[in-house]
Write a protein that holds these residues in place. Sequence first.
Motif, PDB file in Angstrom:
ATOM      1  N   ILE A  22     -60.031   6.743 -21.825  1.00 37.95           N
ATOM      2  CA  ILE A  22     -59.457   5.891 -20.777  1.00 37.95           C
ATOM      3  C   ILE A  22     -60.272   6.012 -19.498  1.00 37.95           C
ATOM      4  O   ILE A  22     -60.596   5.015 -18.839  1.00 37.95           O
ATOM      5  N   ARG A  23     -60.633   7.249 -19.113  1.00 38.63           N
ATOM      6  CA  ARG A  23     -61.438   7.438 -17.894  1.00 38.63           C
ATOM      7  C   ARG A  23     -62.788   6.745 -18.001  1.00 38.63           C
ATOM      8  O   ARG A  23     -63.267   6.142 -17.040  1.00 38.63           O
ATOM      9  N   SER A  24     -63.397   6.804 -19.174  1.00 36.69           N
ATOM     10  CA  SER A  24     -64.735   6.223 -19.354  1.00 36.69           C
ATOM     11  C   SER A  24     -64.718   4.705 -19.311  1.00 36.69           C
ATOM     12  O   SER A  24     -65.636   4.080 -18.786  1.00 36.69           O
ATOM     13  N   HIS A  25     -63.672   4.098 -19.869  1.00 33.77           N
ATOM     14  CA  HIS A  25     -63.659   2.652 -20.057  1.00 33.77           C
ATOM     15  C   HIS A  25     -62.791   1.898 -19.049  1.00 33.77           C
ATOM     16  O   HIS A  25     -63.023   0.714 -18.808  1.00 33.77           O
ATOM     17  N   GLU A  26     -61.802   2.562 -18.486  1.00 30.26           N
ATOM     18  CA  GLU A  26     -60.821   1.828 -17.686  1.00 30.26           C
ATOM     19  C   GLU A  26     -60.725   2.274 -16.237  1.00 30.26           C
ATOM     20  O   GLU A  26     -60.074   1.613 -15.434  1.00 30.26           O
ATOM     21  N   ILE A  27     -61.363   3.394 -15.879  1.00 32.26           N
ATOM     22  CA  ILE A  27     -61.224   3.942 -14.531  1.00 32.26           C
ATOM     23  C   ILE A  27     -62.593   4.225 -13.932  1.00 32.26           C
ATOM     24  O   ILE A  27     -63.459   4.822 -14.578  1.00 32.26           O
ATOM     25  N   GLY A  28     -62.789   3.796 -12.699  1.00 34.27           N
ATOM     26  CA  GLY A  28     -63.966   4.166 -11.933  1.00 34.27           C
ATOM     27  C   GLY A  28     -63.534   5.053 -10.778  1.00 34.27           C
ATOM     28  O   GLY A  28     -62.611   4.700 -10.038  1.00 34.27           O
ATOM     29  N   PHE A  29     -64.166   6.219 -10.638  1.00 35.26           N
ATOM     30  CA  PHE A  29     -63.768   7.187  -9.614  1.00 35.26           C
ATOM     31  C   PHE A  29     -64.892   7.337  -8.599  1.00 35.26           C
ATOM     32  O   PHE A  29     -66.041   7.612  -8.971  1.00 35.26           O
ATOM     33  N   VAL A  30     -64.562   7.168  -7.327  1.00 38.12           N
ATOM     34  CA  VAL A  30     -65.516   7.355  -6.233  1.00 38.12           C
ATOM     35  C   VAL A  30     -65.132   8.636  -5.503  1.00 38.12           C
ATOM     36  O   VAL A  30     -64.096   8.698  -4.846  1.00 38.12           O
ATOM     37  N   PHE A  31     -65.970   9.664  -5.635  1.00 38.19           N
ATOM     38  CA  PHE A  31     -65.671  10.963  -5.036  1.00 38.19           C
ATOM     39  C   PHE A  31     -66.078  10.995  -3.569  1.00 38.19           C
ATOM     40  O   PHE A  31     -67.053  10.366  -3.159  1.00 38.19           O
ATOM     41  N   GLN A  32     -65.346  11.774  -2.793  1.00 43.58           N
ATOM     42  CA  GLN A  32     -65.632  11.892  -1.362  1.00 43.58           C
ATOM     43  C   GLN A  32     -67.045  12.417  -1.109  1.00 43.58           C
ATOM     44  O   GLN A  32     -67.744  11.941  -0.216  1.00 43.58           O
ATOM     45  N   MET A  33     -67.483  13.369  -1.917  1.00 40.02           N
ATOM     46  CA  MET A  33     -68.799  13.972  -1.715  1.00 40.02           C
ATOM     47  C   MET A  33     -69.843  13.384  -2.666  1.00 40.02           C
ATOM     48  O   MET A  33     -70.861  14.000  -2.951  1.00 40.02           O
ATOM     49  N   PHE A  34     -69.567  12.209  -3.171  1.00 41.06           N
ATOM     50  CA  PHE A  34     -70.498  11.384  -3.957  1.00 41.06           C
ATOM     51  C   PHE A  34     -70.750  11.901  -5.379  1.00 41.06           C
ATOM     52  O   PHE A  34     -70.735  11.138  -6.331  1.00 41.06           O
TER      53      PHE A  34
END
Length: 220
Positions: free
Chosen positions: A80-92
């Motif tokens: 699910i994380r790989s295909h359905e969620i994009g995560f933008v981290f604070q420290m890149f």
Amino acid sequence: MIRFEHITKTYRKKSADVSALDDVSLEIATGEFVSVRGSSGSGKTTLLLTTAGMLRPSSGRVLMGDRELYAIPQHERATIRSHEIGFVFQMFHLVPYLNVLDNVLLAGTGKSSRDEAIRLLDGLGMAGRAGHHPAELSAGECQRTALARAFLNSPKLILADEPTGNLDPENATVVMEQLKAYQKLGGTVIVATHSERMDEVADRVVHLDHGRLQTMNAGD
């Protein structure tokens, strides 16, 4: 799209229990842009990590559609994380020995392509920096690279943790505009931030204070 049912996350620190999330219940609709606001330590990042299937709550349920995230096997959550969620981290969290283009392509799952990565970088004003490494970039350029990586697989959901926290006003505006543009294409966006500026583009503002949901305000 997402439903939190009485979510609590407690950490044991020395001789005391600390609640990062305290009985949080919340629904977020498909295609909604939600700004989660609160000061440092209010539970914003914990909420995002829990939403992404990265951090199991101490109690309560997280549902994405009809799937209860923490009732399914770990490998299914990873899919699910790989295909359905994009995560933008604070420290890149860019890989220092990879150039910009290769950092973006790290998120590829097979349905994405080099051409798509280049298109995203071009839209973010980063095409001319595709061959550069993170150490050669400004904070704004690193954040735009991280955005392109999150967008690469056209996920249903974007989670962004303080995406403008390290940026000057001009770069912060670029990031906000790109997140809003992604929503207009049909994506759902949840941003954790301490800044009121994100209210300008959010549909709804959720306030966290010491892990507790305080108020929900309609956006403009």
